[in-house]
Design a protein around this motif. Sequence first.
Motif, PDB file in Angstrom:
ATOM      1  N   SER A  29       0.839  -1.187   0.000  1.00 16.86           N
ATOM      2  CA  SER A  29       0.000   0.000   0.000  1.00 16.86           C
ATOM      3  C   SER A  29       0.881   1.247   0.000  1.00 16.86           C
ATOM      4  O   SER A  29       1.881   1.317   0.723  1.00 16.86           O
ATOM      5  N   LYS A  30       0.506   2.219  -0.807  1.00 17.71           N
ATOM      6  CA  LYS A  30       1.211   3.496  -0.910  1.00 17.71           C
ATOM      7  C   LYS A  30       2.646   3.350  -1.413  1.00 17.71           C
ATOM      8  O   LYS A  30       3.495   4.204  -1.162  1.00 17.71           O
ATOM      9  N   ARG A  31       2.942   2.260  -2.098  1.00 18.79           N
ATOM     10  CA  ARG A  31       4.255   2.035  -2.705  1.00 18.79           C
ATOM     11  C   ARG A  31       4.031   1.673  -4.173  1.00 18.79           C
ATOM     12  O   ARG A  31       2.998   1.115  -4.528  1.00 18.79           O
ATOM     13  N   SER A  32       5.016   1.971  -4.995  1.00 22.25           N
ATOM     14  CA  SER A  32       4.863   1.713  -6.422  1.00 22.25           C
ATOM     15  C   SER A  32       6.237   1.706  -7.086  1.00 22.25           C
ATOM     16  O   SER A  32       7.261   1.916  -6.435  1.00 22.25           O
ATOM     17  N   THR A  33       6.239   1.532  -8.401  1.00 18.87           N
ATOM     18  CA  THR A  33       7.491   1.646  -9.142  1.00 18.87           C
ATOM     19  C   THR A  33       8.048   3.055  -9.014  1.00 18.87           C
ATOM     20  O   THR A  33       9.265   3.248  -9.005  1.00 18.87           O
ATOM     21  N   GLU A  34       7.153   4.036  -8.886  1.00 18.66           N
ATOM     22  CA  GLU A  34       7.607   5.422  -8.728  1.00 18.66           C
ATOM     23  C   GLU A  34       8.336   5.631  -7.406  1.00 18.66           C
ATOM     24  O   GLU A  34       9.365   6.310  -7.368  1.00 18.66           O
ATOM     25  N   THR A  35       7.831   5.072  -6.309  1.00 21.58           N
ATOM     26  CA  THR A  35       8.517   5.240  -5.023  1.00 21.58           C
ATOM     27  C   THR A  35       9.841   4.481  -5.025  1.00 21.58           C
ATOM     28  O   THR A  35      10.817   4.938  -4.429  1.00 21.58           O
ATOM     29  N   ALA A  36       9.888   3.334  -5.719  1.00 24.13           N
ATOM     30  CA  ALA A  36      11.148   2.597  -5.836  1.00 24.13           C
ATOM     31  C   ALA A  36      12.168   3.431  -6.609  1.00 24.13           C
ATOM     32  O   ALA A  36      13.336   3.527  -6.214  1.00 24.13           O
ATOM     33  N   LEU A  37      11.726   4.036  -7.691  1.00 30.50           N
ATOM     34  CA  LEU A  37      12.614   4.884  -8.495  1.00 30.50           C
ATOM     35  C   LEU A  37      13.097   6.091  -7.692  1.00 30.50           C
ATOM     36  O   LEU A  37      14.280   6.456  -7.750  1.00 30.50           O
ATOM     37  N   ASP A  39      13.538   6.245  -4.440  1.00 32.37           N
ATOM     38  CA  ASP A  39      14.559   5.772  -3.501  1.00 32.37           C
ATOM     39  C   ASP A  39      15.899   5.575  -4.202  1.00 32.37           C
ATOM     40  O   ASP A  39      16.946   5.952  -3.679  1.00 32.37           O
ATOM     41  N   PHE A  40      15.844   4.957  -5.380  1.00 37.16           N
ATOM     42  CA  PHE A  40      17.085   4.735  -6.128  1.00 37.16           C
ATOM     43  C   PHE A  40      17.761   6.063  -6.465  1.00 37.16           C
ATOM     44  O   PHE A  40      18.961   6.237  -6.239  1.00 37.16           O
ATOM     45  N   VAL A  41      16.995   7.013  -6.995  1.00 36.94           N
ATOM     46  CA  VAL A  41      17.550   8.326  -7.360  1.00 36.94           C
ATOM     47  C   VAL A  41      18.110   9.017  -6.117  1.00 36.94           C
ATOM     48  O   VAL A  41      19.187   9.624  -6.164  1.00 36.94           O
ATOM     49  N   ASN A  42      17.417   8.923  -4.989  1.00 35.74           N
ATOM     50  CA  ASN A  42      17.920   9.514  -3.741  1.00 35.74           C
ATOM     51  C   ASN A  42      19.245   8.900  -3.326  1.00 35.74           C
ATOM     52  O   ASN A  42      20.146   9.606  -2.844  1.00 35.74           O
ATOM     53  N   ASN A  43      19.388   7.582  -3.501  1.00 36.59           N
ATOM     54  CA  ASN A  43      20.643   6.918  -3.151  1.00 36.59           C
ATOM     55  C   ASN A  43      21.790   7.413  -4.035  1.00 36.59           C
ATOM     56  O   ASN A  43      22.887   7.679  -3.549  1.00 36.59           O
ATOM     57  N   VAL A  44      21.522   7.565  -5.326  1.00 33.56           N
ATOM     58  CA  VAL A  44      22.540   8.077  -6.245  1.00 33.56           C
ATOM     59  C   VAL A  44      22.858   9.537  -5.908  1.00 33.56           C
ATOM     60  O   VAL A  44      24.025   9.944  -5.868  1.00 33.56           O
ATOM     61  N   GLN A  45      21.833  10.328  -5.626  1.00 32.71           N
ATOM     62  CA  GLN A  45      22.035  11.738  -5.297  1.00 32.71           C
ATOM     63  C   GLN A  45      22.851  11.900  -4.020  1.00 32.71           C
ATOM     64  O   GLN A  45      23.710  12.781  -3.928  1.00 32.71           O
ATOM     65  N   THR A  46      22.608  11.038  -3.035  1.00 31.93           N
ATOM     66  CA  THR A  46      23.383  11.068  -1.795  1.00 31.93           C
ATOM     67  C   THR A  46      24.862  10.852  -2.093  1.00 31.93           C
ATOM     68  O   THR A  46      25.726  11.536  -1.537  1.00 31.93           O
ATOM     69  N   ALA A  47      25.147   9.897  -2.971  1.00 35.88           N
ATOM     70  CA  ALA A  47      26.542   9.636  -3.342  1.00 35.88           C
ATOM     71  C   ALA A  47      27.161  10.867  -3.995  1.00 35.88           C
ATOM     72  O   ALA A  47      28.264  11.293  -3.627  1.00 35.88           O
ATOM     73  N   ILE A  48      26.446  11.441  -4.934  1.00 33.62           N
ATOM     74  CA  ILE A  48      26.961  12.614  -5.645  1.00 33.62           C
ATOM     75  C   ILE A  48      27.149  13.791  -4.692  1.00 33.62           C
ATOM     76  O   ILE A  48      28.169  14.482  -4.738  1.00 33.62           O
ATOM     77  N   ASP A  49      26.178  14.018  -3.802  1.00 34.42           N
ATOM     78  CA  ASP A  49      26.283  15.105  -2.821  1.00 34.42           C
ATOM     79  C   ASP A  49      27.491  14.940  -1.913  1.00 34.42           C
ATOM     80  O   ASP A  49      28.064  15.926  -1.445  1.00 34.42           O
ATOM     81  N   ASN A  50      27.868  13.685  -1.639  1.00 28.88           N
ATOM     82  CA  ASN A  50      29.023  13.403  -0.786  1.00 28.88           C
ATOM     83  C   ASN A  50      30.318  13.273  -1.585  1.00 28.88           C
ATOM     84  O   ASN A  50      31.314  12.754  -1.074  1.00 28.88           O
ATOM     85  N   LYS A  51      30.258  13.738  -2.844  1.00 31.16           N
ATOM     86  CA  LYS A  51      31.420  13.697  -3.729  1.00 31.16           C
ATOM     87  C   LYS A  51      31.983  12.277  -3.853  1.00 31.16           C
ATOM     88  O   LYS A  51      33.198  12.064  -3.865  1.00 31.16           O
TER      89      LYS A  51
END
Length: 176
Positions: A29-37, A39-51
Amino acid sequence: MLEKLVYNRIIAFIERNGIITDAQHGFRSKRSTETALQDFVNNVQTAIDNKMNPVGLFLDLSKAYDVLDHRLLLDKLNIYGIRGIANTWMESYLSNRKQYVELKSLKQGKAISATRQVVIRVPQGLFHGPILFSLYINDLPLNIPHAKTVLFADDTNLVTMGRNIGYSTREFKWYN
């Protein structure tokens, strides 16, 4: 009707007790391919933000429902609190299932294979298949502590990061 009742009870129990990992986005409930995407983008962004350099691994389990060992699944259900009568019912639900292959041909008629016992596999097309699969792989993120895991049913992506992605594994800093 009984399957739907049991399914609703299991879902309510799982949700109430927060059993399914937050990494799982499929069949929730309240989860989808969009929420998975996201999370993935946030994980990549965290890496980039931390150089750091993100590294992703994408897995798609083929025939995922066909590889679930009944005994291991029942043990995991017991660990998650589906015990006693509920676990016995699930064991009964999974056991003594048989399958065969039937081929029909206009020219050659019908051919039927031998009937075999099913000991590995969750029935597809039924209410329980997706949630049983989710419970079966629920501990996957715990077993990959150096990566961020995002699950959508049988699709998995892992993201880890490091400052230097060279040939030396000693230079690679794992994401915690």
